[in-house]
Design a protein around this motif. Structure first.
Motif, PDB file in Angstrom:
ATOM      1  N   ILE A 151      -9.998  11.720 -11.080  1.00 49.59           N
ATOM      2  CA  ILE A 151      -8.976  11.830 -10.039  1.00 49.59           C
ATOM      3  C   ILE A 151      -8.094  10.594 -10.037  1.00 49.59           C
ATOM      4  CG2 ILE A 151     -10.501  13.199  -8.567  1.00 49.59           C
ATOM      5  CD1 ILE A 151     -10.747  10.682  -6.779  1.00 49.59           C
ATOM      6  N   VAL A 152      -6.952  10.721  -9.420  1.00 50.85           N
ATOM      7  CA  VAL A 152      -6.074   9.596  -9.106  1.00 50.85           C
ATOM      8  C   VAL A 152      -6.022   9.496  -7.590  1.00 50.85           C
ATOM      9  CG1 VAL A 152      -3.726   8.687  -9.205  1.00 50.85           C
ATOM     10  CG2 VAL A 152      -4.695   9.839 -11.188  1.00 50.85           C
ATOM     11  N   PRO A 153      -6.449   8.358  -6.982  1.00 53.57           N
ATOM     12  CA  PRO A 153      -6.434   8.239  -5.520  1.00 53.57           C
ATOM     13  C   PRO A 153      -5.040   8.497  -4.967  1.00 53.57           C
ATOM     14  CG  PRO A 153      -7.632   6.407  -6.511  1.00 53.57           C
ATOM     15  CD  PRO A 153      -6.964   7.141  -7.626  1.00 53.57           C
ATOM     16  N   THR A 154      -4.973   9.220  -3.879  1.00 49.35           N
ATOM     17  CA  THR A 154      -3.690   9.540  -3.266  1.00 49.35           C
ATOM     18  C   THR A 154      -3.878   9.684  -1.761  1.00 49.35           C
ATOM     19  OG1 THR A 154      -1.819  11.077  -3.299  1.00 49.35           O
ATOM     20  CG2 THR A 154      -4.014  12.012  -3.539  1.00 49.35           C
ATOM     21  N   ILE A 155      -2.785   9.682  -1.033  1.00 46.50           N
ATOM     22  CA  ILE A 155      -2.820   9.863   0.415  1.00 46.50           C
ATOM     23  C   ILE A 155      -1.757  10.884   0.805  1.00 46.50           C
ATOM     24  CG2 ILE A 155      -3.695   7.561   0.980  1.00 46.50           C
ATOM     25  CD1 ILE A 155      -0.818   6.733   1.585  1.00 46.50           C
ATOM     26  N   ALA A 201     -12.259  12.506  -2.905  1.00 40.47           N
ATOM     27  CA  ALA A 201     -13.696  12.371  -2.657  1.00 40.47           C
ATOM     28  C   ALA A 201     -14.184  10.936  -2.737  1.00 40.47           C
ATOM     29  CB  ALA A 201     -14.478  13.219  -3.671  1.00 40.47           C
ATOM     30  N   LEU A 202     -13.274   9.981  -2.946  1.00 43.69           N
ATOM     31  CA  LEU A 202     -13.652   8.571  -3.030  1.00 43.69           C
ATOM     32  C   LEU A 202     -12.823   7.771  -2.040  1.00 43.69           C
ATOM     33  CD1 LEU A 202     -13.924   7.979  -6.898  1.00 43.69           C
ATOM     34  CD2 LEU A 202     -15.794   8.244  -5.270  1.00 43.69           C
ATOM     35  N   PRO A 203     -13.320   6.592  -1.604  1.00 40.77           N
ATOM     36  CA  PRO A 203     -12.523   5.733  -0.705  1.00 40.77           C
ATOM     37  C   PRO A 203     -11.195   5.345  -1.351  1.00 40.77           C
ATOM     38  CG  PRO A 203     -14.813   5.002  -0.756  1.00 40.77           C
ATOM     39  CD  PRO A 203     -14.678   6.044  -1.826  1.00 40.77           C
ATOM     40  N   CYS A 204     -10.209   5.128  -0.509  1.00 41.39           N
ATOM     41  CA  CYS A 204      -8.849   4.860  -0.971  1.00 41.39           C
ATOM     42  C   CYS A 204      -8.355   3.567  -0.336  1.00 41.39           C
ATOM     43  CB  CYS A 204      -7.940   6.036  -0.604  1.00 41.39           C
ATOM     44  SG  CYS A 204      -6.192   5.726  -0.794  1.00 41.39           S
ATOM     45  N   ASP A 205      -7.991   2.575  -1.174  1.00 37.74           N
ATOM     46  CA  ASP A 205      -7.398   1.318  -0.699  1.00 37.74           C
ATOM     47  C   ASP A 205      -5.875   1.453  -0.706  1.00 37.74           C
ATOM     48  OD1 ASP A 205      -9.907   0.314  -0.544  1.00 37.74           O
ATOM     49  OD2 ASP A 205      -9.803  -0.878  -2.370  1.00 37.74           O
ATOM     50  N   TRP A 206      -5.249   1.148   0.440  1.00 33.59           N
ATOM     51  CA  TRP A 206      -3.796   1.263   0.518  1.00 33.59           C
ATOM     52  C   TRP A 206      -3.216  -0.009   1.126  1.00 33.59           C
ATOM     53  CZ3 TRP A 206      -1.270   0.687   5.120  1.00 33.59           C
ATOM     54  CH2 TRP A 206      -2.050   0.807   6.279  1.00 33.59           C
ATOM     55  N   SER A 207      -1.944  -0.248   0.853  1.00 31.48           N
ATOM     56  CA  SER A 207      -1.248  -1.399   1.428  1.00 31.48           C
ATOM     57  C   SER A 207       0.238  -1.077   1.501  1.00 31.48           C
ATOM     58  CB  SER A 207      -1.479  -2.664   0.584  1.00 31.48           C
ATOM     59  OG  SER A 207      -1.026  -2.475  -0.739  1.00 31.48           O
ATOM     60  N   ALA A 208       0.883  -1.605   2.544  1.00 35.97           N
ATOM     61  CA  ALA A 208       2.319  -1.420   2.721  1.00 35.97           C
ATOM     62  C   ALA A 208       3.063  -2.521   1.979  1.00 35.97           C
ATOM     63  CB  ALA A 208       2.683  -1.433   4.204  1.00 35.97           C
ATOM     64  N   VAL A 209       4.144  -2.149   1.276  1.00 30.64           N
ATOM     65  CA  VAL A 209       4.923  -3.111   0.497  1.00 30.64           C
ATOM     66  C   VAL A 209       6.402  -2.916   0.811  1.00 30.64           C
ATOM     67  CG1 VAL A 209       3.253  -3.299  -1.375  1.00 30.64           C
ATOM     68  CG2 VAL A 209       4.988  -1.519  -1.476  1.00 30.64           C
ATOM     69  N   THR A 210       7.175  -3.975   0.606  1.00 29.89           N
ATOM     70  CA  THR A 210       8.617  -3.917   0.799  1.00 29.89           C
ATOM     71  C   THR A 210       9.254  -3.229  -0.408  1.00 29.89           C
ATOM     72  OG1 THR A 210       8.957  -6.059  -0.261  1.00 29.89           O
ATOM     73  CG2 THR A 210       8.516  -6.048   2.107  1.00 29.89           C
ATOM     74  N   PRO A 211      10.519  -2.817  -0.308  1.00 27.74           N
ATOM     75  CA  PRO A 211      11.174  -2.165  -1.464  1.00 27.74           C
ATOM     76  C   PRO A 211      11.158  -3.027  -2.710  1.00 27.74           C
ATOM     77  CG  PRO A 211      12.483  -1.858   0.525  1.00 27.74           C
ATOM     78  CD  PRO A 211      11.382  -2.821   0.879  1.00 27.74           C
ATOM     79  N   ASP A 212      11.356  -4.354  -2.566  1.00 24.26           N
ATOM     80  CA  ASP A 212      11.349  -5.233  -3.738  1.00 24.26           C
ATOM     81  C   ASP A 212       9.963  -5.323  -4.346  1.00 24.26           C
ATOM     82  OD1 ASP A 212      14.142  -6.041  -3.530  1.00 24.26           O
ATOM     83  OD2 ASP A 212      13.533  -7.082  -1.722  1.00 24.26           O
ATOM     84  N   GLU A 213       8.935  -5.380  -3.490  1.00 24.51           N
ATOM     85  CA  GLU A 213       7.568  -5.465  -3.994  1.00 24.51           C
ATOM     86  C   GLU A 213       7.153  -4.158  -4.657  1.00 24.51           C
ATOM     87  OE1 GLU A 213       5.655  -8.592  -0.766  1.00 24.51           O
ATOM     88  OE2 GLU A 213       5.671  -6.450  -0.351  1.00 24.51           O
ATOM     89  N   SER A 214       7.598  -3.021  -4.108  1.00 23.58           N
ATOM     90  CA  SER A 214       7.238  -1.734  -4.705  1.00 23.58           C
ATOM     91  C   SER A 214       7.865  -1.549  -6.078  1.00 23.58           C
ATOM     92  CB  SER A 214       7.666  -0.595  -3.780  1.00 23.58           C
ATOM     93  OG  SER A 214       9.076  -0.583  -3.628  1.00 23.58           O
ATOM     94  N   ALA A 215       8.982  -2.260  -6.331  1.00 21.21           N
ATOM     95  CA  ALA A 215       9.626  -2.188  -7.639  1.00 21.21           C
ATOM     96  C   ALA A 215       9.034  -3.185  -8.624  1.00 21.21           C
ATOM     97  CB  ALA A 215      11.125  -2.432  -7.506  1.00 21.21           C
ATOM     98  N   ILE A 260       4.147   2.635   0.402  1.00 24.49           N
ATOM     99  CA  ILE A 260       2.690   2.639   0.606  1.00 24.49           C
ATOM    100  C   ILE A 260       2.068   2.720  -0.783  1.00 24.49           C
ATOM    101  CG2 ILE A 260       0.716   3.753   1.655  1.00 24.49           C
ATOM    102  CD1 ILE A 260       2.618   2.611   3.684  1.00 24.49           C
ATOM    103  N   ARG A 261       1.429   1.637  -1.183  1.00 28.17           N
ATOM    104  CA  ARG A 261       0.824   1.581  -2.514  1.00 28.17           C
ATOM    105  C   ARG A 261      -0.674   1.855  -2.400  1.00 28.17           C
ATOM    106  NH1 ARG A 261       2.525  -3.423  -5.824  1.00 28.17           N
ATOM    107  NH2 ARG A 261       4.256  -2.027  -6.327  1.00 28.17           N
ATOM    108  N   VAL A 262      -1.159   2.710  -3.292  1.00 22.69           N
ATOM    109  CA  VAL A 262      -2.581   3.080  -3.330  1.00 22.69           C
ATOM    110  C   VAL A 262      -3.195   2.496  -4.592  1.00 22.69           C
ATOM    111  CG1 VAL A 262      -4.216   4.993  -3.389  1.00 22.69           C
ATOM    112  CG2 VAL A 262      -2.120   5.201  -2.039  1.00 22.69           C
ATOM    113  N   ALA A 263      -4.347   1.854  -4.434  1.00 27.05           N
ATOM    114  CA  ALA A 263      -5.024   1.231  -5.583  1.00 27.05           C
ATOM    115  C   ALA A 263      -5.330   2.288  -6.646  1.00 27.05           C
ATOM    116  CB  ALA A 263      -6.305   0.544  -5.123  1.00 27.05           C
ATOM    117  N   SER A 264      -5.137   1.908  -7.915  1.00 20.36           N
ATOM    118  CA  SER A 264      -5.393   2.758  -9.086  1.00 20.36           C
ATOM    119  C   SER A 264      -4.440   3.948  -9.156  1.00 20.36           C
ATOM    120  CB  SER A 264      -6.852   3.251  -9.106  1.00 20.36           C
ATOM    121  OG  SER A 264      -7.750   2.174  -9.135  1.00 20.36           O
ATOM    122  N   ASN A 265      -3.330   3.893  -8.435  1.00 17.23           N
ATOM    123  CA  ASN A 265      -2.325   4.948  -8.512  1.00 17.23           C
ATOM    124  C   ASN A 265      -0.971   4.284  -8.768  1.00 17.23           C
ATOM    125  OD1 ASN A 265      -0.528   7.090  -8.191  1.00 17.23           O
ATOM    126  ND2 ASN A 265      -1.656   7.977  -6.488  1.00 17.23           N
TER     127      ASN A 265
END
Length: 610
Positions: free
Chosen positions: A228-232, A261-275, A324-329
């Motif tokens: 799987i690929v973690p998603t929200i 089916a697995l825990p999901c780590d997420w974090s909010a990022v700014t537009p510059d950080e998401s790029a 919203i960035r998700v770990a391993s995605n």
């Protein structure tokens, strides 16, 4: 068969035998049960036949002659019967078709169920099937499990695995080489799946691993996993905050749900950080959108509520994509936010003017107008002369523990209202803590700091009982004492001056809240009244602020002024009280009590230099 010798009658000779073959049993190794048998659909009748056969040979339930719990004699007999039948069936087909075993394996549809071609090119029968389930694996990660191979034969065996076939599957087995297993010997093998292997996608995964037993049939191990690929899932992908006054903020809640089916780590990022970059300096000059909390962990099927706040700085429209960035995605889930900042429109006329020259002790006055062109009421402060503004600025600067993302969020403030009570209480508590940590000898001259009485400045002693009002002396007989009250804004030096005076003149430094608390412990009219007020103060249904009778407080202070430890005088440096936020009520009560005990009262007001 029959044998006849010369003139004798033929003799019947019966020959019986049982074919032996090398076999192994696979089982889980460690605490994780990941290996299970995968028998064919027609295997159940063989189990029933094997049980009946063995039950007729033993008086009790059949058991392994080796004593190993992994070796089930019924299962071993069922495998033998199954192996016998598929060999017999193949032999009959070869006899009827005239084909060899290899030729038959190439064309028979049932071959995939009972045979496989080894890496040596030989077709061999599959005796038993097993499944090793790795469960859910995140794309980009690796996962490892272990299984145990046990030799159930009566002699030693050797086996091998086609590693060339596994090279492109992402599956690796450790160790690389396998020693000869003695009878009932075991070997633990680690299986690892690397989902970074080229060609591996998302979804169900399986890989067949063939254990080729020398001189025996094959054992098939089917390695399975769900990649799987973690998603929200976000409740929305667009937020419109509308018009928001500069200095205020608007908050909208968004729900995040983990559907995997697995825990999901997420974090909010700014537009510059998401790029992939860093947040640019000065990017908040027009305002910003803030996510609280900025990160988190969602358990499987869990939903969490986050708050997105719009904090405008200028009167402009602001549009921003909050990521919203998700770990391993690698995908960044975007939340498009828009809002319009509106500044208060206040005009001062004239904007500047000059005062004419004046003689000493004369006044010069100039009038100016303040006009509010905004759609809401506006409260105006003088940054230079308004003491209330200066005090509130100091309170806000000392509330750093209440800041979130470098922003202090307070309820919208009505015109003329004070700061919230919890903010004032936090500030007062901080001042009290600062008083407790005050070191007197750092502020006094060295020769005075060495005096014994300066090491422990006198403080309120709650253990001194308050004499009941009925047993009090007449006012004419009461000793004359001095009561000094220090007033002034926060950080004006009240606590410092009162501590120095109490130490130097052996005065009692009176704490109002402590005095009222001690009075509540006595079964007097004043104690009962104070307890009632305290209950109302903590009752959310009772309107605030409370009306505290100054006469009640005056009676308590009068009793306290008559205690033996006040013979050198009393100093009060703080008129704050948890029962009332109005210091005038406290001051009026002190004045009344001082008059009743014939005490000299002095009020000193401290100010701060600009």
């Amino acid at each position: 068969f029959r044998i006849q010798v010369a003139h004798f009658e033929p003799q019947l000779i019966n020959v019986k035998g049982m074919g032996l073959y090398s076999s192994v049993v696979l089982s889980s190794s460690g605490n994780v049960n990941c290996v299970s048998r995968d028998d064919p659909t027609n295997f159940k009748p063989y189990l029933l036949e094997a049980k009946n056969r063995l039950s007729s040979q033993y008086d009790s339930k059949p058991s392994s002659k080796h004593g190993d719990p992994l070796v089930d004699p019924v299962l071993a007999e069922a495998e033998r019967l199954y192996f016998r039948d598929i060999i017999t069936e193949d032999a009959m087909i070869m006899k009827s078709t005239g084909k060899t075993s290899d030729e038959l394996s190439e064309v028979t549809e049932r071959t995939s169920q009972i045979k496989r071609k080894t890496f040596g090119g030989e077709w061999k029968y599959i005796l038993s099937r097993y499944v090793l389930d790795l469960g859910t694996v995140v794309k980009g990660d690796s996962k490892k499990r272990s299984f145990k191979v046990t030799n159930t034969s009566t002699t030693g065996i050797t086996f091998s695995v086609d590693r060339r076939h596994l090279a492109t599957t992402g599956v690796t087995l450790t160790p690389d080489k396998y020693p000869k297993l003695p009878a009932m010997g075991s070997l633990t093998i680690d299986v690892a799946l690397n989902t970074r292997t080229k060609g591996l996608g998302v979804g169900d995964y399986n890989c067949e691993v063939l254990l080729d037993i020398k001189g025996g049939p094959l054992v098939l191990l089917d390695v399975r996993a769900h990649i799987i690929v973690p998603t929200i899932d976000m409740s929305c992908d667009r937020l419109d905050f509308g018009k928001v006054q500069v200095g205020l903020t608007r908050i909208i809640s968004v729900s995040l749900t983990n559907t995997q089916a697995l825990p999901c780590d997420w974090s909010a990022v700014t537009p510059d950080e998401s790029a992939g970059g860093k947040s640019k300096k000065g990017a908040d000059k027009h305002g910003r959108f803030v996510c609280t909390p900025p990160s988190g962990v969602l358990q499987p099927q869990q939903t969490s509520i986050v708050e997105v706040a719009f904090i405008p700085v200028v009167s402009e429209s602001l549009s921003q994509k909050l990521g919203i960035r998700v770990a391993s995605n690698p995908k960044v889930f975007e939340l498009a936010c828009t809002g319009i900042g509106e500044e208060l429109d206040v005009e001062v006329q004239p904007p500047e003017f000059d005062l004419p020259p004046v003689f000493p002790h004369q006044n010069s006055r100039q009038t100016f107008q303040v006009m509010n062109h905004s759609s809401v009421p506006v409260e105006v402060f003088s940054l230079n002369f308004d003491k209330k503004y200066l005090i509130e600025e100091d309170i806000l600067l000392h509330a750093e523990e209440l800041f979130t993302n470098d922003v202090l969020l307070l309820p919208p403030r009505e015109v003329g209202a004070s700061l919230p009570d919890y903010l004032m209480e936090a500030y007062y508590n901080k001042l009290l803590e600062a008083d407790k940590e005050f070191v007197l000898h750092d502020l006094l001259p060295a020769e005075e700091a060495k005096a014994p009485e300066l090491e422990k400045p006198p403080v309120v002693q709650p253990s001194i009982p308050l004499p009941p009002l009925e047993s009090a002396q007449d006012e004419s007989d009461a000793p004359k004492l001095s009561v000094t009250v220090l007033t002034g804004p926060p950080l004006s030096g009240k606590s410092t001056l009162s501590t120095m005076m109490a130490a130097k003149y052996k005065m009692l430094r009176l704490n109002i809240d402590e005095t009222l608390r001690v009075a509540m412990e006595f079964d007097t009219t004043e104690g009962a009244a104070l307890r009632t007020l305290s209950h109302k103060l903590h009752d959310p249904d009772v309107p605030k602020p409370l009306e505290v009778p100054s006469g009640l407080l005056a009676n308590v202070f009068k009793q306290r002024f008559r205690a033996p430890d006040t013979q050198f005088g009393v100093i009060v440096d703080d008129l704050r009280c948890s029962l009332t936020l109005n210091p005038e009520v406290i001051l009026e009560a002190i004045k009344e009590a001082a008059a009743q005990v014939n005490a000299a009262l002095a009020c000193i007001s401290l100010t701060m230099d600009a």
